[in-house]
Design a protein around this motif. Sequence first.
Motif, short mmCIF file in Angstrom:
data_model
loop_
_atom_site.label_atom_id
_atom_site.label_comp_id
_atom_site.label_asym_id
_atom_site.label_seq_id
_atom_site.Cartn_x
_atom_site.Cartn_y
_atom_site.Cartn_z
N UNK A 150 0.81 -1.22 0.00
CA UNK A 150 0.00 0.00 0.00
C UNK A 150 0.85 1.27 0.00
N UNK A 151 1.01 1.86 -1.15
CA UNK A 151 1.90 3.02 -1.30
C UNK A 151 1.17 4.27 -1.76
N UNK A 152 -0.15 4.19 -1.89
CA UNK A 152 -0.90 5.31 -2.46
C UNK A 152 -1.82 5.99 -1.45
N UNK A 153 -1.37 6.07 -0.21
CA UNK A 153 -2.12 6.84 0.77
C UNK A 153 -2.74 5.99 1.86
N UNK A 154 -3.38 6.69 2.82
CA UNK A 154 -3.96 6.03 3.98
C UNK A 154 -5.06 5.06 3.59
N UNK A 155 -5.83 5.40 2.57
CA UNK A 155 -6.88 4.49 2.12
C UNK A 155 -6.31 3.17 1.65
N UNK A 156 -5.17 3.23 0.98
CA UNK A 156 -4.51 2.00 0.52
C UNK A 156 -4.07 1.15 1.69
N UNK A 157 -3.55 1.81 2.73
CA UNK A 157 -3.11 1.07 3.92
C UNK A 157 -4.31 0.41 4.60
N UNK A 158 -5.40 1.13 4.74
CA UNK A 158 -6.60 0.57 5.37
C UNK A 158 -7.08 -0.64 4.56
N UNK A 159 -7.12 -0.49 3.24
CA UNK A 159 -7.60 -1.58 2.38
C UNK A 159 -6.70 -2.81 2.50
N UNK A 160 -5.39 -2.60 2.50
CA UNK A 160 -4.46 -3.72 2.60
C UNK A 160 -4.63 -4.44 3.93
N UNK A 161 -4.76 -3.67 5.02
CA UNK A 161 -4.92 -4.29 6.34
C UNK A 161 -6.24 -5.06 6.42
N UNK A 162 -7.29 -4.50 5.83
CA UNK A 162 -8.58 -5.19 5.83
C UNK A 162 -8.51 -6.48 5.02
N UNK A 163 -7.86 -6.42 3.86
CA UNK A 163 -7.74 -7.61 3.03
C UNK A 163 -6.99 -8.72 3.76
N UNK A 164 -5.86 -8.36 4.36
CA UNK A 164 -5.08 -9.36 5.09
C UNK A 164 -5.85 -9.88 6.30
N UNK A 165 -6.61 -9.02 6.95
CA UNK A 165 -7.41 -9.46 8.10
C UNK A 165 -8.53 -10.39 7.68
N UNK A 166 -9.02 -10.26 6.46
CA UNK A 166 -10.13 -11.11 6.00
C UNK A 166 -9.72 -12.58 5.93
N UNK A 167 -8.43 -12.86 5.96
CA UNK A 167 -7.97 -14.26 5.94
C UNK A 167 -8.49 -15.01 7.16
N UNK A 168 -8.61 -14.31 8.30
CA UNK A 168 -9.08 -14.97 9.52
C UNK A 168 -10.51 -15.49 9.35
N UNK A 169 -11.26 -14.92 8.42
CA UNK A 169 -12.63 -15.37 8.17
C UNK A 169 -12.73 -16.18 6.88
#
Length: 239
Positions: free
Chosen positions: A126-145
């Motif tokens: 995620x290199x294109x801003x805070x929204x990118x960071x939030x999206x990346x963290x959410x995507x990686x967190x979705x693995x738990x489900x």
Amino acid sequence: MKKLLISTAMLVVPFTAIADELSEDRVKQLVLEAIRENPGIVFEAARLFEEQQQANQAQAAAQVLADERDALERDPNAPVLGNPEGDVTVVEFFDYNCPYCRQVKPHMEALLAADPNVRVVYREWPILGEGSVFAARAALASRKQGKYVAFHWAMMDLNGRAEEASVIRVAESIGLNIAQLRRDMDAPEIDEHIQTSMRLSRAIGFSGTPSFVIGDSLAPGLIEADQMIAMVNQTRAAN
């Protein structure tokens, strides 16, 4: 600049003179004299300098691929699509706010449909801003489900920027538990994944998304399915 001056000087000054460790002032003088006599020599020197730089970069990247192969292809903390036991690995560095990454989606789907023996490793970068960071963290967190794949493809179909509100809407649309998702986004393995993506991309020399590693080949920028398939087949043949 001094390297370029020396490259120019080597075109017009005997090698033994260069070996005598000329001062920079002397090199500049020789170069100016050469340019007055043959202006085209500057372009030749620049070409040689650029070729040397590219060769150095290629050599450095090859060494990184050799040293970091396991981190790139076998990181247990990186999502894998396709055949987990596939004989060729495609590594994609991407950002959910990158329009070219979104354009790659149908080509990646075509690759996976065409080759049942390929595995795709996704590196959230995620290199294109805070929204990118939030999206990346959410995507990686979705693995738990157990919903990374569904979340990833849905995010790639997103219209507009990935920001907290739009990311949560996508998460809700695929049935993620939002309260759990937010808790899981703070897990240390998510920090580790993103930090590793940053480290590997810098080491390889990538400067933007999407960027691909396929075997020993680097492909920065958007590539289409035919090119992916050809690179995968080339890697398979080499192995």
